[in-house]
Design a protein around this motif. Structure first.
Motif, PDB file in Angstrom:
ATOM      1  N   GLY A   1       8.606   3.956 -15.269  1.00  0.00           N
ATOM      2  CA  GLY A   1       7.873   5.027 -14.356  1.00  0.00           C
ATOM      3  C   GLY A   1       8.803   4.944 -13.074  1.00  0.00           C
ATOM      4  O   GLY A   1       8.792   4.173 -12.438  1.00  0.00           O
ATOM      5  N   ASN A   2       9.220   6.478 -12.762  1.00  0.00           N
ATOM      6  CA  ASN A   2      10.241   6.681 -11.772  1.00  0.00           C
ATOM      7  C   ASN A   2       9.326   6.685 -10.472  1.00  0.00           C
ATOM      8  O   ASN A   2       9.765   6.408  -9.334  1.00  0.00           O
ATOM      9  N   ASP A   3       7.748   6.520 -10.543  1.00  0.00           N
ATOM     10  CA  ASP A   3       7.359   6.420  -9.231  1.00  0.00           C
ATOM     11  C   ASP A   3       7.369   5.200  -8.960  1.00  0.00           C
ATOM     12  O   ASP A   3       7.243   4.728  -7.537  1.00  0.00           O
ATOM     13  N   ALA A   4       7.021   4.021  -9.841  1.00  0.00           N
ATOM     14  CA  ALA A   4       7.396   2.542  -9.660  1.00  0.00           C
ATOM     15  C   ALA A   4       8.481   2.363  -8.904  1.00  0.00           C
ATOM     16  O   ALA A   4       8.706   1.616  -7.958  1.00  0.00           O
ATOM     17  N   VAL A   5       9.599   2.996  -9.590  1.00  0.00           N
ATOM     18  CA  VAL A   5      11.226   2.725  -9.008  1.00  0.00           C
ATOM     19  C   VAL A   5      10.942   3.497  -7.552  1.00  0.00           C
ATOM     20  O   VAL A   5      11.603   2.566  -6.493  1.00  0.00           O
ATOM     21  N   HIS A   6      10.408   4.398  -7.136  1.00  0.00           N
ATOM     22  CA  HIS A   6      10.550   4.970  -6.015  1.00  0.00           C
ATOM     23  C   HIS A   6       9.836   4.087  -4.899  1.00  0.00           C
ATOM     24  O   HIS A   6      10.291   3.813  -3.813  1.00  0.00           O
ATOM     25  N   VAL A   7       8.641   3.688  -5.249  1.00  0.00           N
ATOM     26  CA  VAL A   7       7.762   2.544  -4.637  1.00  0.00           C
ATOM     27  C   VAL A   7       8.594   1.469  -4.078  1.00  0.00           C
ATOM     28  O   VAL A   7       8.865   0.873  -2.935  1.00  0.00           O
ATOM     29  N   LEU A   8       9.313   0.755  -5.202  1.00  0.00           N
ATOM     30  CA  LEU A   8      10.278  -0.311  -4.977  1.00  0.00           C
ATOM     31  C   LEU A   8      11.380  -0.254  -4.050  1.00  0.00           C
ATOM     32  O   LEU A   8      11.811  -0.575  -3.290  1.00  0.00           O
TER      33      LEU A   8
ATOM     34  N   GLU B   1      -1.410   7.636  -4.162  1.00  0.00           N
ATOM     35  CA  GLU B   1      -1.258   7.297  -2.747  1.00  0.00           C
ATOM     36  C   GLU B   1      -2.457   6.431  -2.194  1.00  0.00           C
ATOM     37  O   GLU B   1      -3.593   6.464  -2.810  1.00  0.00           O
ATOM     38  N   ASP B   2      -2.195   5.696  -1.106  1.00  0.00           N
ATOM     39  CA  ASP B   2      -3.281   5.028  -0.366  1.00  0.00           C
ATOM     40  C   ASP B   2      -3.868   3.708  -1.133  1.00  0.00           C
ATOM     41  O   ASP B   2      -4.704   3.086  -0.948  1.00  0.00           O
TER      42      ASP B   2
ATOM     43  N   LYS C   1      14.139  -0.569   1.636  1.00  0.00           N
ATOM     44  CA  LYS C   1      14.645   0.346   2.920  1.00  0.00           C
ATOM     45  C   LYS C   1      15.069   1.631   2.562  1.00  0.00           C
ATOM     46  O   LYS C   1      15.956   2.342   2.985  1.00  0.00           O
ATOM     47  N   GLY C   2      14.532   2.252   1.349  1.00  0.00           N
ATOM     48  CA  GLY C   2      14.712   3.341   0.875  1.00  0.00           C
ATOM     49  C   GLY C   2      15.592   3.692  -0.404  1.00  0.00           C
ATOM     50  O   GLY C   2      16.380   2.829  -0.625  1.00  0.00           O
ATOM     51  N   VAL C   3      15.513   4.919  -0.953  1.00  0.00           N
ATOM     52  CA  VAL C   3      16.233   5.137  -2.161  1.00  0.00           C
ATOM     53  C   VAL C   3      17.910   5.114  -1.716  1.00  0.00           C
ATOM     54  O   VAL C   3      18.712   4.516  -2.646  1.00  0.00           O
ATOM     55  N   GLU C   4      18.287   5.649  -0.675  1.00  0.00           N
ATOM     56  CA  GLU C   4      19.789   5.742  -0.373  1.00  0.00           C
ATOM     57  C   GLU C   4      20.194   4.392  -0.290  1.00  0.00           C
ATOM     58  O   GLU C   4      21.421   3.883  -0.921  1.00  0.00           O
TER      59      GLU C   4
ATOM     60  N   LYS D   1       0.927  -1.293  -0.123  1.00  0.00           N
ATOM     61  CA  LYS D   1      -0.187  -0.080   0.012  1.00  0.00           C
ATOM     62  C   LYS D   1       0.835   1.284  -0.012  1.00  0.00           C
ATOM     63  O   LYS D   1       1.728   1.361   0.847  1.00  0.00           O
ATOM     64  N   VAL D   2       0.646   1.946  -0.935  1.00  0.00           N
ATOM     65  CA  VAL D   2       1.522   3.528  -1.062  1.00  0.00           C
ATOM     66  C   VAL D   2       1.052   4.380  -0.087  1.00  0.00           C
ATOM     67  O   VAL D   2       0.154   4.984   0.053  1.00  0.00           O
ATOM     68  N   VAL D   3       2.270   4.948   0.458  1.00  0.00           N
ATOM     69  CA  VAL D   3       1.988   6.056   1.533  1.00  0.00           C
ATOM     70  C   VAL D   3       2.705   7.234   0.797  1.00  0.00           C
ATOM     71  O   VAL D   3       3.666   6.958   0.017  1.00  0.00           O
ATOM     72  N   PRO D   4       2.575   8.440   1.118  1.00  0.00           N
ATOM     73  CA  PRO D   4       3.117   9.471   0.661  1.00  0.00           C
ATOM     74  C   PRO D   4       4.697   9.514   0.643  1.00  0.00           C
ATOM     75  O   PRO D   4       5.141  10.012  -0.406  1.00  0.00           O
ATOM     76  N   SER D   5       5.351   9.281   1.766  1.00  0.00           N
ATOM     77  CA  SER D   5       6.763   9.064   1.761  1.00  0.00           C
ATOM     78  C   SER D   5       7.455   8.286   0.512  1.00  0.00           C
ATOM     79  O   SER D   5       8.532   8.360   0.333  1.00  0.00           O
ATOM     80  N   ASP D   6       6.693   7.253  -0.010  1.00  0.00           N
ATOM     81  CA  ASP D   6       7.105   6.251  -1.037  1.00  0.00           C
ATOM     82  C   ASP D   6       7.422   7.203  -2.450  1.00  0.00           C
ATOM     83  O   ASP D   6       8.196   6.740  -3.254  1.00  0.00           O
ATOM     84  N   LEU D   7       6.486   8.195  -2.330  1.00  0.00           N
ATOM     85  CA  LEU D   7       6.608   8.781  -3.637  1.00  0.00           C
ATOM     86  C   LEU D   7       7.421  10.232  -3.544  1.00  0.00           C
ATOM     87  O   LEU D   7       7.469  11.129  -4.454  1.00  0.00           O
ATOM     88  N   ALA D   8       8.167  10.393  -2.504  1.00  0.00           N
ATOM     89  CA  ALA D   8       8.949  11.605  -2.132  1.00  0.00           C
ATOM     90  C   ALA D   8      10.218  11.587  -3.009  1.00  0.00           C
ATOM     91  O   ALA D   8      10.888  10.640  -3.049  1.00  0.00           O
TER      92      ALA D   8
END
Length: 435
Positions: free
Chosen positions: A167-174, A149-150, A179-182, A129-136
């Motif tokens: 999709g960069n949005d899909a990359v950011h969610v994965l 989101e949601d 454990k994050g982009v970094e 489930k996508v939360v806002p921080s996933d797409l930051a």
């Protein structure tokens, strides 16, 4: 380049299966993707006088490297790309190259490394489930598949978004699931080192322009070759169309409904366009386009029993779809030259490949197992869904390049390796002309 990090060993899987599919008609014209990414320092106008020699000394020299001789076709004369490479995907021979190790912005072709790094980690039926921080942190102008989101998506949905719509949005969610982009960037850099893709430095996992983010035609070809070892990677890279979950809305009766919408692969050699026909024998891999990188593309195709990889970076000609046109001409040359031209270098194996295959009782094809189909596990039996028909897992509208006009797809049976392969490439799709 940063100091090398501790490498991670990846095992390689050879699966055996037989796929069949109906022919795909060439689609209608598609709108060209807009370049994404913020401007950064422009690359130098000329390649360095000395570059990496991974794969052979000639690959470190600027300019075109090819061994022309009697019977070898002449290279296309109208190539404008800053860098390109033509390689035999199975033997690893580099048939010809131009500034192969020039470090340039890779754009979304870097998503091949993202996929090769993360695909084995999450089963395809895992839900998130996508939360806002996933797409930051998604850069302005990014290519998007339309994640909301949601809403809940499966990992399978997300990878379709990565491969088809870039999709960069899909990359950011994965990445958030990892454990994050970094952390994902670190994993990608470690995996690039393991592959000996030493021209590559990742700053943003989606390929969005970033200071210091570079790769090379040689590295992108290595990465594509590694990715094609994975069943799921091959499937996603060859998918032409798919249904993607839409946003949950209320219908006229007040009932919540979630209708899917169709997404289409932006790889023009795979899906076609008004001025680019579907390339005969194409089976992926990934395209990219950003302000700094220009157009980039890595493709894999099979014809006449030969499987070739071609990477083209930043053609200088302003013509529409030029990166695909130059790639197609290099493929044509490669298929004519294969078996006649002496190689100018080779695609090196990963650091851990030789050691893994030398271990007693080791499976030389062993891609990470125990996680099922979705995590790069053992391939199932049976046929792939017909283009546009519902898939066995309940998804629908998935059409793949596993069928083209006049062609039938067959995988290498039994996981057998061809003789003289320095690093075996398993069960790539092979098209044979019908009688």
């Amino acid at each position: 380049m940063p100091a090398p990090k501790k490498t991670t060993r990846r095992s390689l899987l050879v699966t055996s299966a037989v796929l069949t599919s109906l022919a795909l008609a060439a689609p209608a014209a598609l709108a060209a993707p807009k370049p994404s990414g913020s401007p950064s320092a422009s690359p130098s106008a000329t390649p360095p006088a000395s570059m990496s020699t991974v794969g052979g000394a000639r690959l470190g020299k600027p300019g075109t490297q090819v061994n022309l001789a009697s019977g070898v076709p002449v290279l296309p004369k109208d190539l404008s790309a800053r860098s390109w490479i033509v390689a035999d995907a199975e033997s690893g021979d580099v048939l010809a190259a131009h500034n192969a190790h020039w470090r340039l912005a890779p754009a979304s072709t870097l998503k091949m490394l993202f996929a090769d790094t993360l695909l084995p980690r999450f089963p395809r039926d895992t839900k998130h489930k996508v939360v806002p921080s996933d797409l930051a942190g998604i850069g302005p102008g990014s290519s998007m598949v339309g994640i909301k989101e949601d809403e809940t998506y499966t990992v399978h949905d997300l990878w379709l978004g990565v491969f088809l719509q870039s999709g960069n949005d899909a990359v950011h969610v994965l990445s958030a699931m990892n454990k994050g982009v970094e952390n994902t960037v670190q994993d990608m850099n470690e995996h690039a080192e393991e592959l000996q893709a030493l021209d590559t430095h990742v700053v943003s996992p989606d390929g969005y322009d970033a200071e210091g983010q570079v790769s090379s035609a040689y590295d992108l070809t290595l990465i594509a070759r590694s990715g094609m070892q994975k069943k799921d990677f091959r499937e996603y890279a060859s998918t032409v169309t798919a249904k993607f979950p839409g946003e949950t809305k209320k219908d006229k009766k007040g009932k919540k409904v979630r209708k899917p919408f169709e997404i289409r692969n932006t790889n023009r050699l795979l899906a076609g366009d008004a001025d680019v026909p579907v390339y005969q024998g194409i089976a992926g891999v990934k395209n990219g386009n950003t302000t700094n990188a220009g157009a980039t593309f890595t493709g894999v195709a099979e014809r006449g029993g030969k499987v070739l990889l071609v990477t083209v970076m930043n053609p200088e000609k302003p013509e529409h779809n030029e990166v695909y046109k130059e790639t197609a001409r290099l493929f044509d040359w490669g298929f004519k030259a294969a078996g006649k031209v002496q190689p100018v270098g080779e695609l090196v194996p990963p650091k851990g490949a030789a050691q893994a295959s030398a271990q007693p009782g080791a499976n030389p094809s062993g891609e990470a197992g125990g996680s099922g189909d979705g995590a790069g596990g053992t391939a199932g039996t049976g046929s792939k869904p017909v283009a546009g028909a519902p898939a066995a897992d309940g998804s629908s509208g998935i059409g793949t390049a596993l069928g083209i006009t006049g062609g039938v797809l067959v995988l290498l049976a039994g996981g057998a390796f061809l003789v003289n392969r320095r690093w075996p490439l398993p069960d790539l799709v092979r098209r044979r002309t019908r009688p």
